[in-house]
Motif scaffolding. Structure first.
Motif, PDB file in Angstrom:
ATOM      1  N   UNK A 100     -12.352  61.826  86.611  1.00  0.00           N
ATOM      2  CA  UNK A 100     -11.443  60.967  87.367  1.00  0.00           C
ATOM      3  C   UNK A 100     -11.216  59.634  86.659  1.00  0.00           C
ATOM      4  N   UNK A 101     -12.276  59.097  86.080  1.00  0.00           N
ATOM      5  CA  UNK A 101     -12.161  57.804  85.410  1.00  0.00           C
ATOM      6  C   UNK A 101     -11.325  57.879  84.135  1.00  0.00           C
ATOM      7  N   UNK A 102     -11.480  58.967  83.397  1.00  0.00           N
ATOM      8  CA  UNK A 102     -10.804  59.078  82.099  1.00  0.00           C
ATOM      9  C   UNK A 102      -9.449  59.767  82.179  1.00  0.00           C
ATOM     10  N   UNK A 103      -9.279  60.605  83.211  1.00  0.00           N
ATOM     11  CA  UNK A 103      -8.072  61.414  83.279  1.00  0.00           C
ATOM     12  C   UNK A 103      -8.077  62.552  82.281  1.00  0.00           C
ATOM     13  N   UNK A 104      -9.231  62.822  81.654  1.00  0.00           N
ATOM     14  CA  UNK A 104      -9.361  63.872  80.645  1.00  0.00           C
ATOM     15  C   UNK A 104     -10.236  65.004  81.173  1.00  0.00           C
ATOM     16  N   UNK A 105      -9.988  66.200  80.671  1.00  0.00           N
ATOM     17  CA  UNK A 105     -10.834  67.338  81.025  1.00  0.00           C
ATOM     18  C   UNK A 105     -12.199  67.192  80.359  1.00  0.00           C
ATOM     19  N   UNK A 106     -13.263  67.659  81.014  1.00  0.00           N
ATOM     20  CA  UNK A 106     -14.590  67.628  80.380  1.00  0.00           C
ATOM     21  C   UNK A 106     -14.592  68.434  79.087  1.00  0.00           C
ATOM     22  N   UNK A 107     -15.447  68.053  78.193  1.00  0.00           N
ATOM     23  CA  UNK A 107     -15.528  68.743  76.901  1.00  0.00           C
ATOM     24  C   UNK A 107     -15.986  70.182  77.070  1.00  0.00           C
ATOM     25  N   UNK A 108     -16.887  70.417  78.034  1.00  0.00           N
ATOM     26  CA  UNK A 108     -17.435  71.749  78.250  1.00  0.00           C
ATOM     27  C   UNK A 108     -17.003  72.291  79.615  1.00  0.00           C
ATOM     28  N   UNK A 109     -16.704  73.588  79.668  1.00  0.00           N
ATOM     29  CA  UNK A 109     -16.326  74.229  80.925  1.00  0.00           C
ATOM     30  C   UNK A 109     -17.461  74.134  81.937  1.00  0.00           C
ATOM     31  N   UNK A 110     -17.106  74.211  83.214  1.00  0.00           N
ATOM     32  CA  UNK A 110     -18.086  74.029  84.280  1.00  0.00           C
ATOM     33  C   UNK A 110     -19.259  74.985  84.229  1.00  0.00           C
ATOM     34  N   UNK A 111     -19.046  76.226  83.767  1.00  0.00           N
ATOM     35  CA  UNK A 111     -20.129  77.198  83.723  1.00  0.00           C
ATOM     36  C   UNK A 111     -21.286  76.720  82.864  1.00  0.00           C
ATOM     37  N   UNK A 112     -20.985  75.872  81.858  1.00  0.00           N
ATOM     38  CA  UNK A 112     -22.035  75.414  80.960  1.00  0.00           C
ATOM     39  C   UNK A 112     -22.979  74.419  81.623  1.00  0.00           C
ATOM     40  N   UNK A 113     -22.569  73.814  82.727  1.00  0.00           N
ATOM     41  CA  UNK A 113     -23.477  72.912  83.444  1.00  0.00           C
ATOM     42  C   UNK A 113     -24.718  73.684  83.896  1.00  0.00           C
ATOM     43  N   UNK A 114     -24.534  74.965  84.204  1.00  0.00           N
ATOM     44  CA  UNK A 114     -25.658  75.827  84.572  1.00  0.00           C
ATOM     45  C   UNK A 114     -26.199  76.603  83.369  1.00  0.00           C
ATOM     46  N   UNK A 115     -25.295  77.300  82.673  1.00  0.00           N
ATOM     47  CA  UNK A 115     -25.715  78.276  81.670  1.00  0.00           C
ATOM     48  C   UNK A 115     -26.310  77.643  80.425  1.00  0.00           C
ATOM     49  N   UNK A 116     -25.910  76.425  80.101  1.00  0.00           N
ATOM     50  CA  UNK A 116     -26.351  75.830  78.840  1.00  0.00           C
ATOM     51  C   UNK A 116     -27.850  75.616  78.766  1.00  0.00           C
ATOM     52  N   UNK A 117     -28.528  75.587  79.906  1.00  0.00           N
ATOM     53  CA  UNK A 117     -29.974  75.351  79.898  1.00  0.00           C
ATOM     54  C   UNK A 117     -30.768  76.598  79.534  1.00  0.00           C
ATOM     55  N   UNK A 118     -30.143  77.776  79.682  1.00  0.00           N
ATOM     56  CA  UNK A 118     -30.899  79.020  79.491  1.00  0.00           C
ATOM     57  C   UNK A 118     -30.338  79.917  78.394  1.00  0.00           C
ATOM     58  N   UNK A 119     -29.104  79.684  77.948  1.00  0.00           N
ATOM     59  CA  UNK A 119     -28.523  80.519  76.897  1.00  0.00           C
ATOM     60  C   UNK A 119     -29.117  80.100  75.553  1.00  0.00           C
ATOM     61  N   UNK A 120     -29.750  81.037  74.829  1.00  0.00           N
ATOM     62  CA  UNK A 120     -30.355  80.698  73.537  1.00  0.00           C
ATOM     63  C   UNK A 120     -29.348  80.041  72.590  1.00  0.00           C
TER      64      UNK A 120
END
Length: 216
Positions: A100-120
């Protein structure tokens, strides 16, 4: 887009930051207690009866100290899961606000907020990247706080040592390690504790950056 147009889309971060800090504090305390138990086991030495797992499906009765270690390890694992849920909840809110502050899309898709912690392999850099992206979009004129890198370095040590957060072996195996080579256990335990402390400082620092744009 004007600042006044952006502000209604922002969500307060005070509550989620507080919960994340509590979760990190509880998890850090539990792993500190596990470190104490590792030292106690190492000092006591392995009983004459040998390891808890005697092989061929046979297990001897646990000593009081070993039984306590099982309870402490279970508590540490449960509190780590609670911490993960609270931390990810905070991360989602911070991510939405940064967009909201930047008006830009996040660098990483939302699924990575969860998956990035466990995907090798992905878990070696994407979680830090999500945090760094949040800060960059929230305060593009400010340097990334050093505590983010400290948190991530300690997290990696506590993850990749083979006896830390991602360890999937049996608790009885950890007991044997404490008897015969407690150093690696302590390194993992203390790295997780350090990551929890650094994580608390990081949450407070990044939340403070976003709070200047809103009235909590």
């Amino acid at each position: 887009m004007s600042e006044n147009a952006i502000r209604p889309a922002l969500r307060t971060v005070r509550g989620s930051a507080t919960l994340a800090v509590v979760g990190l504090g509880l998890a850090g305390a539990a792993w500190a207690l596990r470190a104490v138990w590792d030292v106690r086991l190492a000092m006591a030495g392995e009983p004459a009866a040998g390891p808890p797992d005697q092989g061929e499906g046979r297990h001897r009765p646990l000593t009081a100290l070993e039984d306590g270690y099982h309870l402490v390890s279970t508590a540490a694992n449960l509190l780590t899961l609670l911490c993960a849920a609270l931390f990810i909840g905070w991360l989602w809110r911070m991510r939405d606000n940064a967009r909201a502050l930047s008006g830009e899309r996040p660098r990483y898709a939302g699924i990575w907020v969860y998956a990035s912690w466990v995907v090798p392999l992905a878990n070696l850099w994407i979680p830090r990247g999500i945090v760094a992206d949040i800060h960059r979009k929230s305060a593009p004129d400010r340097k990334l706080p050093a505590v983010v890198n400290v948190w991530w370095a300690l997290w990696l040590v506590g993850t990749v040592t083979g006896v830390g957060l991602m360890y999937d072996g049996d608790t009885d195996d950890l007991i044997v390690r404490a008897y015969h080579g407690v150093t690696t256990l302590l390194v993992a335990d203390l790295a997780v504790v350090g990551a929890a402390v650094a994580g608390i400082l990081m949450v407070r620092a990044l939340a403070a950056v976003q709070r200047v744009h809103m009235d909590d």
